[in-house]
Design an enzyme around this catalytic site. Structure first.
Site, PDB file in Angstrom:
ATOM      1  N   CYS B 107      25.042  38.855 142.542  1.00 34.89           N
ATOM      2  CA  CYS B 107      23.560  38.970 141.563  1.00 34.89           C
ATOM      3  C   CYS B 107      23.764  37.759 140.495  1.00 34.89           C
ATOM      4  O   CYS B 107      22.753  37.655 139.991  1.00 34.89           O
ATOM      5  CB  CYS B 107      23.572  40.121 140.717  1.00 34.89           C
ATOM      6  N   HIS B 254      18.313  39.285 136.749  1.00 35.56           N
ATOM      7  CA  HIS B 254      18.446  39.765 137.919  1.00 35.56           C
ATOM      8  C   HIS B 254      18.131  41.197 137.996  1.00 35.56           C
ATOM      9  O   HIS B 254      18.417  42.014 137.062  1.00 35.56           O
ATOM     10  CB  HIS B 254      20.319  39.901 138.200  1.00 35.56           C
ATOM     11  N   ASN B 284      16.681  45.834 145.017  1.00 38.55           N
ATOM     12  CA  ASN B 284      17.494  44.915 144.463  1.00 38.55           C
ATOM     13  C   ASN B 284      18.096  44.133 145.717  1.00 38.55           C
ATOM     14  O   ASN B 284      18.916  44.346 146.719  1.00 38.55           O
ATOM     15  CB  ASN B 284      18.599  45.376 144.039  1.00 38.55           C
TER      16      ASN B 284
END
Lengths: 78, 327
Positions: B107, B254, B284
């Site tokens: 991430c 993120h 995600n």
């Protein structure tokens, strides 16, 4: 913080509208107490008590009373 | 700087979860983590294939001969060796004078990619860089792990940077804490621990499932890591760039999950109107979330020429990074 206030705010944070949350309530027996709920407890305690609880500490407790002890009983009245 | 995204064709919705797990109230997913659907790579479709698609899009209309470096961020490579970026050079038909390397980050990967690109450009090592984030975490997840399957989606983003972008990329703040390694890990399958032959799902304490061959994430501990590290990261990077939060036009973190992002926003006191929090249609996508969010923000006019953007990545490693760029 008053105990009643704590229970009300915790219930709100966990979005447990239909659950009667008391100090003796066993969180493990609540189906909606999942990893997102654990995250909500961490956020709730961070926000209201400026205290960081680890996932390990939270995995070791069962009841709302246990959670209060983790936070520290000196933070509660009534 | 030019950005393009690629999302694989297969779409898995929350209703699909309800059909697969009838006893699970999947309708809550959207409300809690802010995700309605996620794209999934097909069987046999890899991060390299997706990187190729995203690259072709960003290179559309460009002279491919001008690209002299490929940086590919992925934690789902085709092979241990060779390097995916090398294979990509040939697939894209780029010059043999192109430097190419993969780097393994999650991430925080986009921020690190920008940092590496800035270094290569500033040192005169490269003049035009193709930076790609491509991730297929779905292939790391156990089929029974509905919680993580509901959060992660597959996706890729390609960014073209050249020497003219250099003045627009501000100062970085980067950090690492390897003590968090066990909280987000695919334990088996590489050198430390070979793949286990039978990947029976283990029920974790929080109701998620994994096997040593599959991804394990301790969500609450990752959340603790973010609330501990991200507020300080934001103030440090602003300080390094001599800026205040008020002087930032738009903030993109993120996109981990809606709940976590909203908590961080309130904690850092970022006004909602200049904060991106949307992973509704993609989930995600790990290192690709920030560039995907940038593309959408550009389309919505939230990013305009001259906008000062605060970009913040954090996650597996633990690894984190932030930068201010001017669009």
């Amino acid at each position: 913080m008053k105990k009643e206030e704590f229970l009300r705010l915790l219930k709100e944070a966990l979005e447990f509208q239909d659950i009667d949350l008391q100090t003796a309530t066993d969180l493990r027996k609540i189906e909606a107490y999942d990893s997102m709920a654990v995250m909500a407890v961490i956020a709730f305690v961070d926000e209201n008590f400026s205290k960081r609880l680890t996932a390990k500490q939270l995995a070791a407790i069962s009841t709302v009373g246990d959670l209060m002890e983790l936070i520290g009983m000196e933070n509660f009245s009534g | 700087m030019k950005i393009a995204c690629y999302l694989p064709e297969i779409i898995f919705t929350n209703s699909d979860f309800e059909r697969e797990f009838p006893d699970w109230n999947a309708s809550k997913i959207e409300e809690k983590v802010g995700i309605r659907q996620r794209h999934l790579s097909a069987k046999g479709e890899t991060a390299l294939d997706m990187a190729f698609q995203a690259s072709e899009r960003v290179l559309d209309g460009e002279d491919k001969g001008t690209v002299d470096f490929i940086l590919l961020c992925t934690q789902s490579p085709d092979y241990f060796l060779p390097t995916s970026a090398c294979i990509l050079q040939e697939k894209l038909g780029l010059s043999n004078k192109t430097g190419a390397l993969d780097y393994n980050l999650g991430c925080s990967g986009f921020i690190y990619g920008l940092a590496l690109a800035k270094g290569l450009l500033a040192a005169g090592i490269a003049t035009r860089i193709l930076l790609i984030m491509s991730e297929t975490y779905s292939k790391h997840l156990h089929p029974a792990d509905r919680a993580n399957r509901s959060i992660f989606g597959d996706g890729a983003a390609a960014i073209l940077l050249d020497i003219n972008d250099l003045p627009h990329i501000g100062s970085f703040e980067l950090g690492t804490d390897g003590s968090g390694k066990n909280n987000l890990i695919v334990e088996a399958g590489a050198m430390r621990k070979p793949c286990v032959s039978e990947s029976v799902a283990i029920a974790n304490e929080d109701g998620t499932f994994h096997s040593p061959n599959h991804l394990y994430m301790n969500g609450p501990e990752i959340f603790n890591f973010t609330i501990e590290s991200v507020p300080g990261l934001v103030s440090s990077v602003l300080q390094k760039n001599n800026l205040s939060l008020e002087e930032i036009d738009y903030v993109i973190f993120h996109q981990a999950n809606k709940y976590m992002l909203e908590y961080l926003r309130k904690k850092i006191r970022i006004p909602a109107e200049k904060y991106y929090n949307n992973m509704l249609m993609t989930g995600n996508t790990v290192s690709a979330t920030i560039p995907i969010a940038m593309v959408e923000s550009l389309e919505q006019g939230k990013i305009k020429p001259g906008s000062k953007l605060l970009l913040v990545g954090f996650g597996v490693g633990y690894s984190w990074g932030a930068v201010v760029i001017t669009w």
